[in-house]
Design a protein around this motif. Structure first.
Motif, PDB file in Angstrom:
ATOM      1  N   GLN A   1       0.830  -1.213   0.000  1.00 13.98           N
ATOM      2  CA  GLN A   1       0.000   0.000   0.000  1.00 13.98           C
ATOM      3  C   GLN A   1       0.862   1.259   0.000  1.00 13.98           C
ATOM      4  OE1 GLN A   1      -2.611  -0.432   3.355  1.00 13.98           O
ATOM      5  NE2 GLN A   1      -3.994  -1.847   2.298  1.00 13.98           N
ATOM      6  N   PHE A   2       1.946   1.209   0.782  1.00 11.55           N
ATOM      7  CA  PHE A   2       2.824   2.372   0.825  1.00 11.55           C
ATOM      8  C   PHE A   2       3.468   2.636  -0.532  1.00 11.55           C
ATOM      9  CE2 PHE A   2       7.199   3.928   1.213  1.00 11.55           C
ATOM     10  CZ  PHE A   2       6.973   5.170   1.784  1.00 11.55           C
ATOM     11  N   SER A   3       3.992   1.572  -1.162  1.00 14.98           N
ATOM     12  CA  SER A   3       4.644   1.763  -2.464  1.00 14.98           C
ATOM     13  C   SER A   3       3.652   2.218  -3.527  1.00 14.98           C
ATOM     14  CB  SER A   3       5.313   0.451  -2.897  1.00 14.98           C
ATOM     15  OG  SER A   3       4.355  -0.587  -3.027  1.00 14.98           O
TER      16      SER A   3
ATOM     17  N   ASN B   1       0.810   3.880  -2.969  1.00 11.03           N
ATOM     18  CA  ASN B   1       0.440   5.263  -2.659  1.00 11.03           C
ATOM     19  C   ASN B   1       1.566   6.227  -2.998  1.00 11.03           C
ATOM     20  OD1 ASN B   1      -2.009   4.344  -1.692  1.00 11.03           O
ATOM     21  ND2 ASN B   1      -1.336   4.255   0.442  1.00 11.03           N
ATOM     22  N   ALA B   2       2.814   5.818  -2.677  1.00 10.10           N
ATOM     23  CA  ALA B   2       3.945   6.686  -2.975  1.00 10.10           C
ATOM     24  C   ALA B   2       4.098   6.874  -4.475  1.00 10.10           C
ATOM     25  CB  ALA B   2       5.224   6.088  -2.384  1.00 10.10           C
TER      26      ALA B   2
END
Length: 436
Positions: A210-212, A214-215
């Motif tokens: 999710q972080f990657s 979103n980033a």
């Protein structure tokens, strides 16, 4: 070797080792018990014979004794009886019986006598033969029972362990797994630990993914805004120096966007998001990619030599196949020289791409690392060969690089365990050098 087989061999080994020891103990115990019983019987015979002689009745040899003798003595010895055992009464060393003699010293009618009775008992050899016959059948029966019962118990007791191993083997980071129920304490503890570990791995993977994502999404937005502003700024009245700066900024933004896409792709491959379900025709993929690069090849006037076999079936995801061929061919064009040459060889076992270019300054083993670039092209982001290596690892291929002046040679072995024909390889390299 399976766990049940190891347990079976262990138990059989223990039985085989302990059987001779127990047989020896059994032999001694049986022989001692037989001797004790016969000695007691012979003592009774002696007493009965002495009683008849005391009464004055005729001394008859009892039916339960082999023979009884009376010997007159001057005085009674200190011992009340003596026992003698002759293991070889016949003197042929093959006797199956031993002679047991019991002598009782007593006073009969005021005179000292030695009452002696002899009898025969089974010899040690005869007892040992009987024990060995019994032990042999017993050992065979135990081995069969252990082997059969181990398989039977394995189907029930170890069934839970096999289900757990199957769950772990098919573990997917995209979803949590449920382990089978069991009443075995050790398996229950193992399943609890594995459940905790896999759930944590799934949660961490989901958070990183999710972080990657979103980033990557959030990074593309400002990049697009900056790209648009630069295009608007380039349409205004600017001098030559400002135009050069804008071009450099636009090139840096495109490079940053490409790095972002490449890193996201590497992350997806590392997380096994490209599942392979069927074979594809890789020869068709190679032809399509070559057709797409015709303009770039013409711009640098690069001669292309093709040796593409037909019906090359590979077990690879279609997206990964296209990326693999794009990165290899793009790398060969990018690091080539003007009026250079590219030689492409595609066979069922391997793909070889050879291209002319400047001698490398970077060690060959470092070219597949991320952000490692050769000296031929400063525009490269240094992720092309890293993506190629990751694709090969996902698909169980093997990629290698070597330089044989003036050719850079990148080779992908689809069957890494197969032996490469060096003579054929040298023939291709020689032909390519002549062509260049």
């Amino acid at each position: 070797m399976k766990l049940v087989d190891k347990f079976t061999l262990w138990f059989i080994g223990v039985i085989v080792v302990t059987t001779p020891i127990t047989s020896y103990i059994c032999l001694n115990n049986i022989e001692r018990k037989i001797d004790d019983v016969e000695i007691a019987r012979l003592k009774t015979v002696n007493i009965k014979a002495a009683a008849r002689m005391t009464d004055g009745s005729s001394v008859n040899i009892p039916r339960d004794a082999s023979f009884t003798t009376f010997t007159s003595l001057p005085v009674l010895p200190a011992d009340s009886f003596r026992i003698r055992k002759d293991p070889d009464p016949d003197g042929n060393h093959k006797s199956l019986e031993s002679r047991l003699t019991v002598s009782t010293f007593m006073t009969i009618n005021g005179k000292a006598y030695e009452v002696t009775t002899s009898s025969y008992v089974p010899a040690s050899r005869q007892i040992l033969n009987a024990i060995l016959d019994t032990v042999a059948w017993k050992l065979l029966l135990i081995i069969i029972c252990v082997a059969v019962s181990a398989r039977f118990l394995s189907q029930h007791i170890l069934h839970t362990l096999r289900l757990t191993m199957k769950k772990i083997h098919n573990f997917d980071l995209k979803k949590k797994i449920t382990f089978p129920q069991t009443n075995t304490t050790e398996f229950k503890e193992l399943n609890t630990f594995l459940k905790k570990m896999t759930d944590q791995a799934v949660e961490e993977y989901t958070a990183v993914k999710q972080f990657s994502e979103n980033a990557s999404h959030e990074l593309q937005t400002p990049l697009a805004v900056i790209r648009g502003k630069l295009e608007l700024l380039s349409e205004t009245n600017i001098d030559e120096c400002q135009a050069t700066l804008l071009a450099d900024m636009h090139h840096a933004i495109e490079k940053l966007s490409k790095i972002n896409r490449s890193l996201i792709l590497l992350s997806k491959m590392e997380n096994n998001e490209f599942a392979v379900t069927e074979h594809i025709k890789f020869c068709r993929v190679a032809k399509d990619v070559l057709a797409a690069y015709e303009d770039r090849l013409e711009m640098k006037n690069i001669e292309v030599k093709r040796e593409l076999d037909k019906n090359i079936q590979l077990r690879i995801h279609p997206v990964l196949a296209d990326m693999l061929m794009n990165n290899l061919l793009g790398n060969a064009i990018r690091h080539n020289v003007q009026d250079g040459m590219i030689h492409i060889i595609l066979k069922q076992q391997k793909l070889v791409i050879k291209n002319t270019g400047l001698p490398p300054e970077t060690p060959p083993e470092e070219l597949f690392e991320r952000f490692r670039k050769s000296n031929q092209c400063s525009d490269s982001v240094g992720l092309g060969l890293a993506i190629v290596k990751q694709i090969c690892e996902v698909c169980d291929f093997k990629v290698s690089y070597r330089y044989k002046a003036p050719l850079h040679i990148l080779q992908v072995d689809f069957c890494p365990e197969s032996v490469i024909n060096e003579a054929e390889q040298d023939k291709f390299e020689t032909a390519a050098v002549v062509t260049a």
